[in-house]
Write a protein that holds these residues in place. Sequence first.
Motif, PDB file in Angstrom:
ATOM      1  N   ALA A  82       0.930  -1.300  -0.069  1.00  0.00           N
ATOM      2  CA  ALA A  82       0.026   0.024  -0.036  1.00  0.00           C
ATOM      3  C   ALA A  82       0.984   1.174  -0.068  1.00  0.00           C
ATOM      4  N   ILE A  83       0.154   2.329  -0.458  1.00  0.00           N
ATOM      5  CA  ILE A  83       0.917   3.704  -0.224  1.00  0.00           C
ATOM      6  C   ILE A  83       0.127   4.078   1.109  1.00  0.00           C
ATOM      7  N   VAL A  84       0.875   4.787   1.796  1.00  0.00           N
ATOM      8  CA  VAL A  84       0.567   5.382   3.116  1.00  0.00           C
ATOM      9  C   VAL A  84       0.971   6.781   2.994  1.00  0.00           C
ATOM     10  N   PRO A  85      -0.183   7.633   3.335  1.00  0.00           N
ATOM     11  CA  PRO A  85       0.179   9.387   3.134  1.00  0.00           C
ATOM     12  C   PRO A  85       1.075   9.595   4.381  1.00  0.00           C
ATOM     13  N   LEU A 105      -9.045   5.538  -0.649  1.00  0.00           N
ATOM     14  CA  LEU A 105      -8.541   5.388   0.572  1.00  0.00           C
ATOM     15  C   LEU A 105      -9.907   5.144   1.754  1.00  0.00           C
ATOM     16  N   THR A 106      -9.934   3.872   2.019  1.00  0.00           N
ATOM     17  CA  THR A 106     -11.183   3.590   2.936  1.00  0.00           C
ATOM     18  C   THR A 106     -11.337   4.427   4.041  1.00  0.00           C
ATOM     19  N   LEU A 107     -12.490   4.849   4.568  1.00  0.00           N
ATOM     20  CA  LEU A 107     -12.572   5.321   5.952  1.00  0.00           C
ATOM     21  C   LEU A 107     -13.599   4.456   6.669  1.00  0.00           C
ATOM     22  N   PRO A 127      -4.060   4.470   7.543  1.00  0.00           N
ATOM     23  CA  PRO A 127      -4.781   4.997   6.419  1.00  0.00           C
ATOM     24  C   PRO A 127      -3.819   4.671   5.212  1.00  0.00           C
ATOM     25  N   HIS A 128      -4.614   3.970   3.953  1.00  0.00           N
ATOM     26  CA  HIS A 128      -3.585   3.711   3.014  1.00  0.00           C
ATOM     27  C   HIS A 128      -4.547   3.632   1.457  1.00  0.00           C
ATOM     28  N   ILE A 129      -3.744   3.454   0.593  1.00  0.00           N
ATOM     29  CA  ILE A 129      -4.221   3.254  -0.710  1.00  0.00           C
ATOM     30  C   ILE A 129      -3.615   1.938  -1.024  1.00  0.00           C
ATOM     31  N   LEU A 142      -1.040  14.588   7.098  1.00  0.00           N
ATOM     32  CA  LEU A 142      -2.211  13.965   6.471  1.00  0.00           C
ATOM     33  C   LEU A 142      -2.646  12.628   6.955  1.00  0.00           C
ATOM     34  N   LYS A 143      -1.774  11.782   7.160  1.00  0.00           N
ATOM     35  CA  LYS A 143      -1.849  10.583   7.920  1.00  0.00           C
ATOM     36  C   LYS A 143      -2.639  10.521   9.089  1.00  0.00           C
ATOM     37  N   ASP A 144      -2.248  11.575  10.091  1.00  0.00           N
ATOM     38  CA  ASP A 144      -2.890  11.680  11.333  1.00  0.00           C
ATOM     39  C   ASP A 144      -4.157  12.299  11.083  1.00  0.00           C
ATOM     40  N   ALA A 145      -4.451  13.200  10.164  1.00  0.00           N
ATOM     41  CA  ALA A 145      -5.518  13.645  10.172  1.00  0.00           C
ATOM     42  C   ALA A 145      -6.713  12.740   9.735  1.00  0.00           C
TER      43      ALA A 145
END
Length: 183
Positions: free
Chosen positions: A11-14, A130-132, A43-45, A18-21
Amino acid sequence: MTKVMGKYFLAIVPDEPLKDAITDLKEQLRASFGIKYALKSPPHITLKMPFVHSENKEVELVKSLRKFFEQEKSFSLSLGRIGSFGNRVAFMKVKYPPELLFCQQRLIAFSKTVLKKSIELSDTNYHPHLTLAYRDVKKDQFEQVLEYLKGNSVKGSFNVHQVYLLKKVDGFWRIIEEIKLSS
């Protein structure tokens, strides 16, 4: 030596902040709606859907992935608007360059030929997001969740200089390796 199989994905992780937000937004969903399944991973793509691999060969897996990704160039992504798949998955839409799609296609071919992994339908029908919220979202609350996300969405852009290998450990997806792209 006992053969122990682990579950992995790429995966790509911001980047921070941004990751914390995004993690904060997932925490807000847990507090407001009791939705917590998406908190089982950072958080990931997703680039390559979860696959099973021998833990005894994890070092070789990482070496193979490093060799593959050293041929891939960095690119930029933007996250923003909220989307959904049906009435069970809420996600952040990803604005991405063609490089992401080409990288993912090459990765799937590499996974099949070199790593000998099966190709999943979602690997061939790639839709970066990016799934929430998913899995534990109740159908009768889905519209409320979407409205909440639209009113509290996080936006941002970042440069992708690395991807991550994640492994399922005690029910959570943990980053176990950072793999650099070429510049």
